[in-house]
Motif scaffolding. Structure first.
Motif, PDB file in Angstrom:
ATOM      1  N   LEU A  64     -25.959 -31.941 -15.304  1.00  0.00           N
ATOM      2  CA  LEU A  64     -24.714 -31.834 -14.527  1.00  0.00           C
ATOM      3  C   LEU A  64     -23.515 -32.409 -15.281  1.00  0.00           C
ATOM      4  N   LYS A  65     -23.649 -32.537 -16.591  1.00  0.00           N
ATOM      5  CA  LYS A  65     -22.604 -33.208 -17.375  1.00  0.00           C
ATOM      6  C   LYS A  65     -21.248 -32.535 -17.232  1.00  0.00           C
ATOM      7  N   GLU A  66     -21.212 -31.223 -17.079  1.00  0.00           N
ATOM      8  CA  GLU A  66     -19.927 -30.523 -16.995  1.00  0.00           C
ATOM      9  C   GLU A  66     -19.438 -30.342 -15.563  1.00  0.00           C
ATOM     10  N   ILE A  67     -20.199 -30.819 -14.590  1.00  0.00           N
ATOM     11  CA  ILE A  67     -19.855 -30.643 -13.178  1.00  0.00           C
ATOM     12  C   ILE A  67     -19.001 -31.806 -12.687  1.00  0.00           C
ATOM     13  N   ARG A  68     -17.930 -31.486 -11.967  1.00  0.00           N
ATOM     14  CA  ARG A  68     -17.054 -32.539 -11.415  1.00  0.00           C
ATOM     15  C   ARG A  68     -17.442 -32.924  -9.988  1.00  0.00           C
ATOM     16  N   LEU A  69     -18.070 -31.995  -9.250  1.00  0.00           N
ATOM     17  CA  LEU A  69     -18.431 -32.264  -7.866  1.00  0.00           C
ATOM     18  C   LEU A  69     -19.577 -31.352  -7.460  1.00  0.00           C
ATOM     19  N   VAL A  70     -20.560 -31.914  -6.733  1.00  0.00           N
ATOM     20  CA  VAL A  70     -21.637 -31.121  -6.154  1.00  0.00           C
ATOM     21  C   VAL A  70     -21.411 -31.041  -4.645  1.00  0.00           C
ATOM     22  N   ILE A  71     -21.371 -29.811  -4.129  1.00  0.00           N
ATOM     23  CA  ILE A  71     -21.294 -29.606  -2.676  1.00  0.00           C
ATOM     24  C   ILE A  71     -22.578 -28.894  -2.272  1.00  0.00           C
ATOM     25  N   HIS A  72     -23.423 -29.599  -1.534  1.00  0.00           N
ATOM     26  CA  HIS A  72     -24.742 -29.088  -1.184  1.00  0.00           C
ATOM     27  C   HIS A  72     -24.739 -28.584   0.260  1.00  0.00           C
ATOM     28  N   CYS A  73     -25.644 -27.669   0.559  1.00  0.00           N
ATOM     29  CA  CYS A  73     -25.833 -27.249   1.952  1.00  0.00           C
ATOM     30  C   CYS A  73     -26.479 -28.397   2.721  1.00  0.00           C
ATOM     31  N   GLY A  74     -26.779 -28.192   3.984  1.00  0.00           N
ATOM     32  CA  GLY A  74     -27.398 -29.244   4.790  1.00  0.00           C
ATOM     33  C   GLY A  74     -28.777 -29.632   4.309  1.00  0.00           C
ATOM     34  N   GLY A  75     -29.460 -28.733   3.616  1.00  0.00           N
ATOM     35  CA  GLY A  75     -30.762 -29.063   3.052  1.00  0.00           C
ATOM     36  C   GLY A  75     -31.913 -28.971   4.025  1.00  0.00           C
ATOM     37  N   CYS A  76     -31.782 -28.127   5.055  1.00  0.00           N
ATOM     38  CA  CYS A  76     -32.840 -28.054   6.068  1.00  0.00           C
ATOM     39  C   CYS A  76     -34.148 -27.515   5.502  1.00  0.00           C
TER      40      CYS A  76
END
Length: 417
Positions: free
Chosen positions: A355-367
Motif C-alpha cells: 500500500l506504499k502508493e496509497i494515501r487512503l483506504v476506504i473499505h466496505c462494511g466487511g460483512c
C-alpha cells in the motif's frame, strides 16, 4: 437462524497447513467424516485453498480450509504458496500437519513463524503415526528453527500424534481444537446492546438498481435479527416512504439506521433528538475498527490531485451503473475535495499487500469477511501509515453528519471533539 444459514464470516475458520504429502487432505476428511478434499499419493494434489462450511462438533458452525503444500516449487508453486499465506489472514485456528515419518523442517518452522506473527492459536499434528515416527532433536525441531520450545508446546497440549488412515487420535484432535477456540468473552453485538425491549428501530433500506433482487443484503438481515433478539421492534422501510413510516408510529423511534448511500437525505428528515447511524458504522464497530475508521476519514480533507485512494470490498458482485463503491463514492469524493484523486479498486480476497502508493483506504462494511481478516487489512494499512476508514463513515463525514452518526458511542465521539 439455522446453522446452515450462518454466514461464512461468522463461522470459525480452521485451516490445515503443511508441506506436500503430509496428509492434510486425508486428515481433513477424517476430522469431518466427509470426503471434502481429494486425496492422492501424488505431491501437490491440492492446488488452491478449498473452503467448506459445515458443523463440526464440539465446536459448532465452522469453515474448514485445505491449503496447498507450503513447500510447493516452481512458478505455479510460488503462486500457490502465496495463496496459502493469504489464508492465514482469515484463519482463527491453524493446524500444522507434519509427516510423522519425516518430522519438522524449514517449511514447518516458517509456518510456525507466520502463526506467531499473526498471534494465531495453533496445534501441531504429527500425521501418519501408524507408519512410524521420527525422533525430533530435543530443543532443535521447534526451539531453534521455529522460535518455540518443543517441551513447552508438548506441555501445553499443542502437540499430538494421529493417523488419518486408522482414525487414531482424530477424536482427541477435534476436542483439542474445541478447547483451543473456547473463550469466555462475549462477542460484540451488532446493535442489540443498544436496544431496550419494546424500542422501535427504523431501518432505512433503499431498493434501487444496485439492490439485490428478492433479498436484503447481509448487514440488513443481521441487524434485523439482532434487534429481534434484543426484544426490539424493527421497522423496515424504503427511503422514499420514511416520513410515512414514522408517522405511523405511536412514539418517536429509539433509533434510525440507514443505508449509507441515502445518509444525507435521511439525516434531513430525522429530528436531531433521534439517534441516527448506518449499517456500515455498526459493522465497523462489530468488526472492531470503528475508532480507527473515524480517525482515518480526516485524510479526505488533505486529498490532492493524483493521490491514490483504494476502495476495497470484501465480496465480489456484478458491478452496475449505480454501484456505490465504483460510482457513487468516487463522485462524492470528487465533489467534497474539489480534486481529482486516482481511484484503485479491489474486491473479494484480493486485498493488496503493498500500500506504499496509497494515501487512503476506504473499505466496505466487511460483512463477508471475518473479524481477523478485516483486522489484518487494517494492520496492513497501519504498517504503511495509511489511514483506514469505511464507506459509511466516509459518507457521513462528507455529508457533515459524522458527529451525529457516532453519538451513540461516546468514546468514539470524543475523537471528533
Amino acid at each position: 437462524m439455522g446453522l446452515s444459514n450462518i454466514p461464512a464470516a461468522e463461522r470459525v475458520h480452521i485451516a490445515f497447513f503443511g508441506r506436500r504429502n503430509a496428509g492434510k487432505s486425508s486428515l481433513i476428511n477424517a476430522v469431518t467424516g466427509q470426503e471434502l478434499s481429494v486425496v492422492s499419493d501424488v505431491k501437490g494434489t491440492t492446488t488452491d485453498p478449498v473452503y467448506k462450511t459445515m458443523e463440526l462438533l464440539p465446536i459448532g458452525p465452522v469453515v474448514i480450509v485445505d491449503t496447498p503444500g507450503y513447500d510447493d516449487e516452481g512458478e505455479l508453486g510460488e503462486l500457490r504458496v502465496r495463496k496459502t499465506r493469504q489464508v492465514l489472514n482469515r484463519t482463527d485456528c491453524a493446524i500444522l500437519v507434519v509427516d510423522a515419518g519425516v518430522g519438522m523442517g524449514e517449511c514447518e518452522a516458517e509456518l510456525l513463524r507466520l502463526f506467531s506473527e499473526r498471534k494465531l492459536p495453533y496445534l501441531i499434528v504429527y500425521n501418519k503415526a501408524d507408519i512410524g515416527t521420527t525422533t525430533e532433536p530435543e530443543g532443535v525441531a521447534l526451539g531453534v528453527r521455529g522460535d518455540v520450545a518443543f517441551r513447552k508446546v508438548a506441555s501445553e497440549n499443542l502437540l499430538l500424534y494421529v493417523s488419518a488412515k486408522t482414525g487414531d487420535g482424530v477424536y482427541e484432535l477435534k476436542e483439542r481444537i474445541g478447547a483451543l477456540l473456547h473463550t469466555e468473552e462475549e462477542k460484540q453485538r451488532l446493535v442489540g446492546d443498544l436496544v431496550t425491549p419494546g424500542d422501535a428501530i427504523v431501518l432505512v433500506v433503499p431498493i434501487d438498481e444496485a439492490a439485490p433482487k428478492g433479498r436484503l443484503i447481509l448487514p440488513q438481515q443481521q441487524t434485523i435479527r439482532d434487534i429481534l433478539e434484543a426484544e426490539g421492534i424493527p421497522v423496515v422501510v424504503k427511503d422514499t416512504n420514511l416520513q410515512e413510516a414514522i408517522g405511523c408510529l405511536a412514539k418517536k423511534p429509539a433509533m434510525v439506521i440507514t443505508d449509507s448511500q441515502v445518509f444525507g437525505a435521511v439525516n434531513r428528515q430525522i429530528p436531531e433528538e433521534v439517534p441516527l447511524t448506518s449499517f456500515s458504522i455498526l459493522m465497523a464497530r462489530y468488526k472492531g475498527f470503528l475508532s480507527t475508521a473515524v480517525e482515518g476519514v480526516r485524510m479526505l480533507e488533505k486529498m490532492q490531485n493524483g493521490d491514490k485512494i483504494l476502495i476495497a470490498e470484501g465480496c465480489t458482485h456484478h458491478r452496475q451503473c449505480g454501484d456505490i463503491g465504483t460510482v457513487k463514492l468516487p463522485a462524492l469524493i470528487r465533489r467534497f475535495t474539489g480534486k481529482e484523486p486516482e481511484f484503485v479498486f479491489s474486491s473479494g480476497k484480493d486485498f493488496p499487500e503493498d500500500l506504499k502508493e496509497i494515501r487512503l483506504v476506504i473499505h466496505c462494511g466487511g460483512c463477508m469477511l471475518t473479524e481477523r481478516e478485516l483486522q489484518y487489512r487494517k494492520h496492513t494499512a497501519e504498517g504503511e501509515a495509511v489511514p483506514f476508514t469505511n464507506y459509511g463513515i466516509a459518507i457521513a463525514f462528507m455529508n457533515g453528519i459524522l458527529k451525529r452518526s457516532v453519538a451513540l458511542f461516546p468514546d468514539v465521539a470524543k475523537l471528533l471533539q
